[in-house]
Design a protein around this motif. Structure first.
Motif, mmCIF file in Angstrom:
data_model
loop_
_atom_site.group_PDB
_atom_site.id
_atom_site.type_symbol
_atom_site.label_atom_id
_atom_site.label_comp_id
_atom_site.label_asym_id
_atom_site.label_seq_id
_atom_site.Cartn_x
_atom_site.Cartn_y
_atom_site.Cartn_z
ATOM 1 N N TYR A 297 7.403 -19.961 47.803
ATOM 2 C CA TYR A 297 7.862 -19.742 49.175
ATOM 3 C C TYR A 297 7.617 -18.283 49.534
ATOM 4 N N PRO A 298 7.083 -17.993 50.713
ATOM 5 C CA PRO A 298 6.629 -16.624 51.018
ATOM 6 C C PRO A 298 7.734 -15.589 51.176
ATOM 7 N N ASP A 299 8.912 -15.991 51.631
ATOM 8 C CA ASP A 299 9.921 -14.994 52.015
ATOM 9 C C ASP A 299 11.166 -14.980 51.135
ATOM 10 N N ARG A 300 11.171 -15.774 50.088
ATOM 11 C CA ARG A 300 12.312 -15.791 49.170
ATOM 12 C C ARG A 300 11.792 -15.802 47.745
ATOM 13 N N SER A 301 12.431 -15.053 46.862
ATOM 14 C CA SER A 301 11.982 -15.029 45.472
ATOM 15 C C SER A 301 12.258 -16.383 44.817
ATOM 16 N N ALA A 302 11.360 -16.771 43.927
ATOM 17 C CA ALA A 302 11.526 -18.042 43.227
ATOM 18 C C ALA A 302 12.802 -18.037 42.387
ATOM 19 N N GLU A 303 13.117 -16.886 41.802
ATOM 20 C CA GLU A 303 14.316 -16.812 40.977
ATOM 21 C C GLU A 303 15.572 -17.036 41.804
ATOM 22 N N SER A 304 15.614 -16.496 43.016
ATOM 23 C CA SER A 304 16.792 -16.680 43.855
ATOM 24 C C SER A 304 16.917 -18.136 44.298
ATOM 25 N N LEU A 305 15.803 -18.775 44.615
ATOM 26 C CA LEU A 305 15.845 -20.190 44.988
ATOM 27 C C LEU A 305 16.312 -21.041 43.814
ATOM 28 N N TYR A 306 15.791 -20.739 42.626
ATOM 29 C CA TYR A 306 16.219 -21.449 41.417
ATOM 30 C C TYR A 306 17.735 -21.321 41.234
ATOM 31 N N THR A 307 18.248 -20.091 41.374
ATOM 32 C CA THR A 307 19.677 -19.851 41.163
ATOM 33 C C THR A 307 20.533 -20.564 42.211
ATOM 34 N N GLU A 308 20.107 -20.502 43.469
ATOM 35 C CA GLU A 308 20.893 -21.146 44.519
ATOM 36 C C GLU A 308 20.891 -22.665 44.369
ATOM 37 N N LYS A 310 20.602 -24.227 41.488
ATOM 38 C CA LYS A 310 21.450 -24.495 40.326
ATOM 39 C C LYS A 310 22.926 -24.450 40.721
ATOM 40 N N ASN A 311 23.288 -23.508 41.582
ATOM 41 C CA ASN A 311 24.672 -23.439 42.057
ATOM 42 C C ASN A 311 25.064 -24.681 42.845
ATOM 43 N N ARG A 312 24.060 -25.396 43.352
ATOM 44 C CA ARG A 312 24.305 -26.641 44.088
ATOM 45 C C ARG A 312 24.037 -27.866 43.216
ATOM 46 N N ASN A 313 24.011 -27.662 41.895
ATOM 47 C CA ASN A 313 23.854 -28.741 40.907
ATOM 48 C C ASN A 313 22.492 -29.421 40.953
ATOM 49 N N ILE A 314 21.459 -28.650 41.269
ATOM 50 C CA ILE A 314 20.091 -29.152 41.182
ATOM 51 C C ILE A 314 19.305 -28.189 40.293
ATOM 52 N N LEU A 315 18.763 -28.707 39.205
ATOM 53 C CA LEU A 315 17.999 -27.892 38.280
ATOM 54 C C LEU A 315 16.509 -28.052 38.543
ATOM 55 N N VAL A 316 15.813 -26.939 38.741
ATOM 56 C CA VAL A 316 14.353 -26.902 38.756
ATOM 57 C C VAL A 316 13.948 -25.877 37.700
ATOM 58 N N ARG A 317 12.652 -25.704 37.482
ATOM 59 C CA ARG A 317 12.193 -24.784 36.420
ATOM 60 C C ARG A 317 11.573 -23.535 37.034
ATOM 61 N N HIS A 318 12.008 -22.389 36.524
ATOM 62 C CA HIS A 318 11.428 -21.110 36.930
ATOM 63 C C HIS A 318 10.915 -20.403 35.683
ATOM 64 N N PHE A 319 9.654 -19.948 35.717
ATOM 65 C CA PHE A 319 9.053 -19.228 34.608
ATOM 66 C C PHE A 319 8.891 -17.763 35.009
ATOM 67 N N GLY A 320 9.615 -16.879 34.366
ATOM 68 C CA GLY A 320 9.509 -15.463 34.697
ATOM 69 C C GLY A 320 8.345 -14.814 33.985
ATOM 70 N N LYS A 321 7.149 -15.321 34.243
ATOM 71 C CA LYS A 321 5.952 -14.836 33.556
ATOM 72 C C LYS A 321 4.964 -14.263 34.564
ATOM 73 N N PRO A 322 4.098 -13.349 34.116
ATOM 74 C CA PRO A 322 3.100 -12.794 35.031
ATOM 75 C C PRO A 322 2.282 -13.887 35.714
ATOM 76 N N ARG A 323 1.953 -13.652 36.965
ATOM 77 C CA ARG A 323 1.128 -14.511 37.816
ATOM 78 C C ARG A 323 1.879 -15.716 38.372
ATOM 79 N N ILE A 324 2.928 -16.181 37.705
ATOM 80 C CA ILE A 324 3.619 -17.376 38.201
ATOM 81 C C ILE A 324 5.117 -17.140 38.405
ATOM 82 N N SER A 325 5.542 -15.893 38.398
ATOM 83 C CA SER A 325 6.981 -15.610 38.508
ATOM 84 C C SER A 325 7.550 -15.984 39.868
ATOM 85 N N GLU A 326 6.689 -16.161 40.877
ATOM 86 C CA GLU A 326 7.170 -16.542 42.209
ATOM 87 C C GLU A 326 6.970 -18.027 42.497
ATOM 88 N N TYR A 327 6.761 -18.800 41.437
ATOM 89 C CA TYR A 327 6.588 -20.241 41.590
ATOM 90 C C TYR A 327 7.757 -20.992 40.969
#
Length: 351
Positions: A297-308, A310-327
């Motif tokens: 998503y262009p205007d929100r970090s992937a990590e923040s979306l993942y966390t939000e 998760k707080n709503r009881n939905i788990l997705v996968r976030h990889f904090g790795k180079p080139r894909i950290s925003e996916y």
């Protein structure tokens, strides 16, 4: 680091699996499990086999290998089975890759490959994917060994068989492993090339398209010589890698092609609908041939979306790795689960 560890234990960096929050209120879209239960024939077969748990299982798993062979159009001596595709991969690294000879795999790929390379002291080179995350085929030419997923993980991109053929032809004297965990949601399988290439090993799992993630059954397809190499490694560790329930249940799954076709068809249809909905929400989504979607998503970090989420009881996968950290990698669930995801995303993105 423990002074009593072996060199092997010290140099390894263990694989980190996706979170497992086993609560009924959590929607798990983070580990690429099938959202549908296994075939009813699987449950019947397991119940029937349970009465024989006092006996060792078949060390050769011949009935299961025959069932897989019938489904794949190959003789049983072209089939190897083990406790999940990760164990098949571990045996493959030991059987076909040598310490001191450098193997290659993509820089964005299944993260167990570098784990096994370090565990078995096998040097490796990571071949960078292109900017659009497609394979750079020339980077694999002349390698001492190749392993790659097709479709790739976590991108979901599928490499047509012409590209796989190019890699095989450039590495005829070394084994090329094509890891097809998600092939049943994609195009043709590299297994079609096995009669032509004796150096090709295709690795599969029943965890995704067969709804058997909890049963742990993986398999490999290849020439009898490659299968014999895997058997030699397996029998040097444990001849009984697959228990009775796993063998019976998996054989029943392969014996119910209608159910398999129905559930994979549902997932493919939901994948298409979900990709379209994510684009409508403003995401960029890679064209997936797997049972998951890889998006940013262009205007929100992937990590923040993942966390939000998760707080709503939905788990997705976030990889904090180079080139894909925003996916984010989002497993395709049922239509109801995906609708819940889209509703929560709409609220999050409105903030």
């Amino acid at each position: 680091m423990n002074r009593l560890w072996s060199d092997m234990a010290r140099r390894t960096e263990p694989y980190i699996p996706g979170e497992q929050l086993n609560r009924p209120d959590v929607i798990k879209l983070n580990t690429n499990e099938n959202p549908y239960p296994p075939s009813p024939e699987v449950l019947d077969a397991i119940r029937a086999e349970a009465a024989r748990l006092h006996l060792y299982p078949s060390p050769t798993a011949k009935p299961l290998r025959e069932a897989i062979g019938r489904a794949e159009g190959l003789p049983a001596d072209h089939v190897f089975t083990a406790n999940g595709s990760d164990e098949v991969l571990a045996f493959s690294f030991m059987a076909f890759f040598d310490p001191g000879r450098t193997i290659r795999f993509p820089d964005i790929t299944y993260s167990f490959y570098p784990v096994y390379s370090k565990l078995f002291d096998i040097p490796f080179e990571e071949v960078p994917l292109r900017e659009d995350f497609t394979l750079d085929l020339a980077g694999f030419a002349g390698s001492d060994g190749v392993i790659l997923p097709n479709p790739n993980a976590p991108t979901g991109l599928y490499e047509p068989l012409a590209g796989i053929r190019e890699i095989l032809e450039s590495s005829k004297d070394r084994v090329v492993i094509i890891d097809e965990a998600y092939i049943d949601f994609a195009g043709p399988s590299a297994a079609e090339l096995i009669p032509e290439f004796e150096n090709l090993l295709v690795v599969r799992t029943t965890s995704k398209s067969r709804s058997l993630a909890g049963l742990r059954v993986g398999y490999a397809l290849g020439s009898p010589d490659l299968i014999e190499g895997l058997v030699r490694i397996k029998d040097s560790f444990n001849s009984y890698t697959l228990d009775r329930l796993a063998q019976a249940g998996a054989a029943a799954a392969f014996g119910d092609p209608a159910y398999f076709k129905e559930t994979t068809g549902k997932i493919i249809a939901t994948r298409s609908r979900s990709a379209k909905r994510l684009v409508e929400l403003g995401f960029t989504v890679l064209p997936s041939s797997a049972n998951f979607l890889f998006c940013t998503y262009p205007d929100r970090s992937a990590e923040s979306l993942y966390t939000e989420l998760k707080n709503r009881n939905i788990l997705v996968r976030h990889f904090g790795k180079p080139r894909i950290s925003e996916y984010l990698r989002i497993t395709v669930g049922t239509d109801a689960q995906m609708d819940r995801l889209f509703g929560e995303l709409e609220e999050i993105l409105r903030k």
